[in-house]
Design a protein around this motif. Structure first.
Motif, PDB file in Angstrom:
ATOM      1  N   GLU A  73      36.488 -46.195  21.751  1.00 32.14           N
ATOM      2  CA  GLU A  73      35.292 -45.739  21.042  1.00 32.14           C
ATOM      3  C   GLU A  73      35.328 -45.343  19.246  1.00 32.14           C
ATOM      4  OE1 GLU A  73      33.557 -43.225  25.075  1.00 32.14           O
ATOM      5  OE2 GLU A  73      34.000 -41.930  23.010  1.00 32.14           O
ATOM      6  N   ARG A  74      35.115 -46.400  18.645  1.00 28.45           N
ATOM      7  CA  ARG A  74      35.435 -46.676  17.780  1.00 28.45           C
ATOM      8  C   ARG A  74      33.800 -46.088  17.441  1.00 28.45           C
ATOM      9  NH1 ARG A  74      37.693 -52.267  16.760  1.00 28.45           N
ATOM     10  NH2 ARG A  74      39.749 -52.279  17.845  1.00 28.45           N
ATOM     11  N   LEU A  75      33.061 -44.982  16.167  1.00 26.12           N
ATOM     12  CA  LEU A  75      32.714 -43.395  15.567  1.00 26.12           C
ATOM     13  C   LEU A  75      31.867 -44.477  15.084  1.00 26.12           C
ATOM     14  CD1 LEU A  75      34.533 -40.639  15.098  1.00 26.12           C
ATOM     15  CD2 LEU A  75      33.344 -41.602  16.899  1.00 26.12           C
ATOM     16  N   ALA A  76      32.228 -45.447  14.369  1.00 22.82           N
ATOM     17  CA  ALA A  76      31.211 -46.530  13.045  1.00 22.82           C
ATOM     18  C   ALA A  76      30.380 -47.389  14.502  1.00 22.82           C
ATOM     19  CB  ALA A  76      31.878 -47.529  13.633  1.00 22.82           C
ATOM     20  N   ALA A  77      30.891 -47.767  15.557  1.00 23.51           N
ATOM     21  CA  ALA A  77      29.831 -47.737  16.965  1.00 23.51           C
ATOM     22  C   ALA A  77      28.402 -47.042  17.169  1.00 23.51           C
ATOM     23  CB  ALA A  77      30.611 -48.107  18.494  1.00 23.51           C
ATOM     24  N   ALA A  78      28.689 -46.086  16.987  1.00 21.82           N
ATOM     25  CA  ALA A  78      27.153 -44.855  16.163  1.00 21.82           C
ATOM     26  C   ALA A  78      26.715 -44.718  15.009  1.00 21.82           C
ATOM     27  CB  ALA A  78      27.380 -43.658  17.064  1.00 21.82           C
ATOM     28  N   GLY A  79      27.174 -45.024  13.630  1.00 25.70           N
ATOM     29  CA  GLY A  79      26.878 -45.258  12.628  1.00 25.70           C
ATOM     30  C   GLY A  79      27.450 -44.218  12.198  1.00 25.70           C
ATOM     31  N   LYS A  80      29.058 -43.388  12.365  1.00 29.14           N
ATOM     32  CA  LYS A  80      29.601 -42.693  11.955  1.00 29.14           C
ATOM     33  C   LYS A  80      30.969 -43.101  11.559  1.00 29.14           C
ATOM     34  CE  LYS A  80      29.175 -39.402  14.900  1.00 29.14           C
ATOM     35  NZ  LYS A  80      29.505 -37.680  16.049  1.00 29.14           N
ATOM     36  N   PHE A  81      30.583 -41.741  10.716  1.00 29.48           N
ATOM     37  CA  PHE A  81      33.014 -42.421   9.896  1.00 29.48           C
ATOM     38  C   PHE A  81      33.101 -41.011  10.779  1.00 29.48           C
ATOM     39  CE2 PHE A  81      31.000 -43.850   6.432  1.00 29.48           C
ATOM     40  CZ  PHE A  81      31.881 -45.147   5.707  1.00 29.48           C
ATOM     41  N   ALA A  82      34.842 -41.662  11.144  1.00 27.77           N
ATOM     42  CA  ALA A  82      35.834 -40.352  11.389  1.00 27.77           C
ATOM     43  C   ALA A  82      35.320 -38.737  10.325  1.00 27.77           C
ATOM     44  CB  ALA A  82      37.075 -41.210  11.430  1.00 27.77           C
ATOM     45  N   GLY A  83      35.690 -38.127  10.495  1.00 34.97           N
ATOM     46  CA  GLY A  83      35.725 -36.172  10.430  1.00 34.97           C
ATOM     47  C   GLY A  83      36.830 -36.468   9.326  1.00 34.97           C
ATOM     48  N   ARG A  87      40.392 -44.036   9.599  1.00 31.91           N
ATOM     49  CA  ARG A  87      40.535 -44.819  10.640  1.00 31.91           C
ATOM     50  C   ARG A  87      40.859 -43.757  12.033  1.00 31.91           C
ATOM     51  NH1 ARG A  87      44.093 -49.910  10.072  1.00 31.91           N
ATOM     52  NH2 ARG A  87      44.448 -50.784  11.351  1.00 31.91           N
ATOM     53  N   GLU A  88      40.444 -44.265  13.494  1.00 34.30           N
ATOM     54  CA  GLU A  88      40.460 -43.453  14.016  1.00 34.30           C
ATOM     55  C   GLU A  88      42.305 -44.025  14.488  1.00 34.30           C
ATOM     56  OE1 GLU A  88      36.548 -45.087  14.581  1.00 34.30           O
ATOM     57  OE2 GLU A  88      38.570 -46.162  13.624  1.00 34.30           O
ATOM     58  N   SER A 140      32.863 -37.522  18.636  1.00 34.60           N
ATOM     59  CA  SER A 140      32.728 -38.565  19.980  1.00 34.60           C
ATOM     60  C   SER A 140      31.332 -38.980  19.329  1.00 34.60           C
ATOM     61  CB  SER A 140      32.841 -37.635  21.070  1.00 34.60           C
ATOM     62  OG  SER A 140      31.452 -37.352  20.931  1.00 34.60           O
ATOM     63  N   LEU A 141      31.360 -40.674  19.863  1.00 38.92           N
ATOM     64  CA  LEU A 141      29.881 -41.042  19.519  1.00 38.92           C
ATOM     65  C   LEU A 141      28.287 -40.221  20.186  1.00 38.92           C
ATOM     66  CD1 LEU A 141      31.095 -44.341  21.819  1.00 38.92           C
ATOM     67  CD2 LEU A 141      30.900 -44.151  19.604  1.00 38.92           C
ATOM     68  N   PHE A 142      28.735 -39.565  20.547  1.00 37.54           N
ATOM     69  CA  PHE A 142      27.666 -38.446  21.007  1.00 37.54           C
ATOM     70  C   PHE A 142      27.209 -37.174  19.933  1.00 37.54           C
ATOM     71  CE2 PHE A 142      28.185 -41.445  24.233  1.00 37.54           C
ATOM     72  CZ  PHE A 142      27.064 -41.678  24.707  1.00 37.54           C
TER      73      PHE A 142
END
Length: 708
Positions: A62-72, A77-78, A367-369
């Motif tokens: 689950e890459r956070l880009a799928a929800a339009g987010k950057f990793a914290g 990068r994941e 997460s994505l959510f």
């Protein structure tokens, strides 16, 4: 050629597409539900020499880009797979693996990436659908199609593919995978769901599975893919030989009640056969067979022996099919820790250790959510010595993470709500011995440990695993509390955890191509019988949660203040809250809602801090007594700080029950006085009296003091 098939399910469109992306893979598909999109690629290749197992790998990301987010954090990068990703890999692997023919050893890898997430539709359950469709396109002997669906329950009504928010509100979170004919995998958690209602939910899910499988059949037909026929290895020259010479010896060895002796005697039979057909220096037997072929034939004979014994009604340790092994429990085993317990069932043993903490100790994840915090954690450890092996100890593997999460979610429904028990709770389950169903032993030890720690659970939880040896849909034997060999050589590991009221956790793993509704319902009934028996044994050790938490656990209390007064509590630059923490030794955590959590190892420190918070934030009421500090002395009286930032005037006439010539005769700046509020005027000016308290102490009343 791009091909798409669609179906309307639960008010949203499910589509499967292929022919456009990843054309060099063995099979690739896009699965879309709502606006959540998952890409799944399947790749196969020849196995490495000497491989004696089916090397299937499932990877889900689950890459956070799928929800339009950057990793914290610092890295954008994941990194390594998250717990959620690992659990999804396991959810996908388990129903796929049994649908490849025995003896198939080619490498197979399933890679799933979430490309888009709409924040409503969960992508994890789509992975099995995508994997099945991809495997059907690949040149593989996959005996699909299969599908996976999620079912929730809101206001008593079952709901297919609930949204993320609906899952949070549901009293059931159930994932079922299966084919058109049968159920292959179950993983679900609920708020003490009765067995018949859980079975109804499983069959409700299977109806949707049939429709999605038919959708895949249409998809594969449009793609023009043909099923691959697997031609297994040639006849093993040792099959008949081992059955003739080893069957009876193995049958005797397998009826030993000790796991270790069964293995030792079985290994001795195998070694005897190897020495007979492969004398020193011989690589090929007279019949042309090799040592690997002999070992393979021996394993199949060993499996047949165990299965035949069970179908004859003879379990390896002499129990009846629905009997539990001997169970012992103990609590309070360890000093210093906040709670502990040991649960032993046969040769499976789990030690639970409980740690209680504050909200600062919660597990925070992204997460994505969105971000979330967990106040309950159960971590499962499976060291090699628990099964008499030697291997390096590294980080937790997929199995440990999966077993820990199964036990965690099975116990979580009975925890007290945060507003009644605001502690963060961590359970460690160390498996000290293992011979079948250590995850369900972890559920039992966790329950005992929580009760020992004084956690006021609403109901005790126990778990058990039911196995099966199945020849046909009518000829089978269900086994309560399966051992390692019964799991290894049997067809099913059906774990059920719950209370006396109903099921809290359920997980089904199969080695065959599915089970029907009749077997599911019978299994749930048999599991309930065993669970009630386990609960009776557990409650004989500790009847209810202890009345107080451990002396070593932090003292923790919560107080609700007016949110408008949060700034007053914190003070300029955090000055006020720091002063309270330094002076009392307690820690304060303030939420936007006005909920303040106070914690310390000392009860006195917690009480002192709460008293200060109350004095500072509550409305000043006439008649209330405060212990304040003299902030300044005047000729006409003393100003007393009864709360940070709140002063009142104690007039010279109210300083004592006798004549006061000078204020300095009674107090000086910095002194602490106990005073009573006798008036608050329209301008919120506070009038205090020390005399009123002195008169009361001497047997008088406020009115007498005021009349004087």
């Amino acid at each position: 050629m791009k091909v798409t098939v669609e179906r309307e399910l639960a008010g949203r469109t499910l589509s499967i597409t292929s022919g456009e992306l990843a054309k060099q893979s063995s099979g690739a598909v896009l699965v879309q539900y709502g606006e959540t999109v998952l890409f799944v690629a399947v790749q196969t290749g020849p196995s490495r020499e000497g491989t004696d197992f089916f090397p299937l790998t499932v990877d889900y990301r689950e890459r956070l880009a799928a929800a339009g987010k950057f990793a914290g954090g610092f890295l954008k990068r994941e990194g390594r797979p998250t717990t959620r990703e690992i659990l999804t890999c396991r959810l996908t692997d388990r129903p796929i693996r049994p649908l490849f023919p025995d003896g198939f050893r080619d490498e197979v890898q399933v890679c799933a990436n979430v490309l888009a997430c709409d924040g409503e539709n969960e992508p994890d359950v789509l992975t099995t659908i995508g994997a099945s469709a991809g495997l059907m396109l690949a040149p593989l002997p996959f005996q699909g199609p299969i599908a996976s669906v999620r079912v929730g329950r809101l206001d008593g009504e079952l709901k297919l593919f609930p949204t993320h928010q609906e899952i949070l509100e549901s009293d059931l979170d159930l994932i079922v995978a299966g084919s058109k004919e049968s159920v292959l995998m179950i993983e679900g958690f609920g708020a003490q769901i009765p067995e018949d209602e859980m079975a109804d939910a499983i069959m409700y899910a299977h109806k949707a599975i049939v429709e999605i499988c038919e959708m895949q059949d249409e998809f594969v037909k449009k793609m023009g893919a043909e099923k691959t026929v697997y031609e297994g290895p040639g006849e093993n020259p040792f099959t008949d030989v081992i059955k003739k010479e080893g069957y009876d010896k193995l049958k005797k060895a397998k009826q030993n009640t000790s796991k270790q002796l069964r293995h030792e005697q079985g290994a001795a039979v195998r070694e005897e056969l190897i020495q007979k057909y492969f004398p020193e220096g011989t690589d090929v037997a007279s019949n042309g067979g090799t040592i690997p072929q002999l070992k393979e034939a021996f394993y199949k004979c060993e499996k047949q022996v165990v299965r035949d014994l069970i179908l004859e009604g003879k379990r390896l340790d002499g129990r009846a099919p629905d009997d539990l092994r001997g169970v012992t429990c103990s609590v309070g085993m360890l000093p210093q820790v906040h709670g502990s317990a040991v649960f032993t069932r046969g040769e499976t043993q789990s030690m639970a250790t409980i740690t209680l903490g504050t909200s600062r100790d919660q597990q925070r994840t992204d997460s994505l959510f969105g971000e979330s915090s967990a106040r309950f954690m159960l971590h499962y450890y499976f060291p090699s010595f628990s099964v008499g092996e030697v291997r390096p100890i590294r980080g937790p593997g997929r199995r440990e993470i999966g077993h820990g999460c199964l036990a965690e979610r099975s116990v979580e429904p009975v925890l007290p709500p945060a507003d009644k028990f605001p502690y963060t709770i961590r359970v460690i389950s160390d498996i000290l011995e293992s011979n079948g169903s250590s995850s369900m032993a972890s559920v039992c030890s966790a329950t005992l440990g929580l009760m020992d720690a004084g956690v006021r659970i609403t109901q005790p939880v126990a778990g058990i695993s039911i196995g099966i040896v199945k020849e046909t849909n009518e000829k089978y034997t269900l086994l309560t509390d399966i051992m390692g060999d019964e799991d290894h050589f049997g067809d099913m590991d059906f774990k059920v955890a719950g209370t006396q009221k109903g099921i809290t956790g359920i997980q089904l793993d199969l080695k065959i191509d599915g089970i029907n509704e009749k077997i599911i319902r019978e299994t749930l009934v048999q599991a309930r019988k065993a669970r009630i028996e386990l609960l009776k044994t557990m409650l004989s050790e500790i009847r209810r949660p202890r009345g107080e938490i451990s002396d070593h656990a932090p003292r923790l209390e919560q107080i609700k203040i007016n949110p408008e007064k949060i700034g007053l509590l914190i003070g300029p630059g955090g000055k006020t809250i720091r002063a309270i923490q330094e002076e009392t030794g307690a820690n304060l955590d303030v939420e936007e809602s006005g909920l303040v959590t106070v914690s310390s190892s000392s009860r006195a420190a917690v009480d002192d801090a709460i008293a200060r918070i109350e004095a500072m934030t509550e409305e000043i009421k006439v008649g209330k007594v405060y212990k304040g500090r003299v902030s300044s002395v005047k000729d006409f009286g003393a100003f007393v700080e009864i709360a940070p930032g709140k002063d009142g005037l104690c007039h010279i006439s109210e300083l004592s029950d006798g004549f006061v010539k000078s204020v300095s005769d009674v107090c000086k700046e910095g002194d602490h006085l106990e005073v009573k509020v006798i008036a608050v005027d329209d301008q919120n000016r506070i009038k205090l009296s020390r005399k009123a308290l002195l008169v009361e102490a001497n047997g008088g009343s406020d009115s007498e003091a005021e009349e004087e």
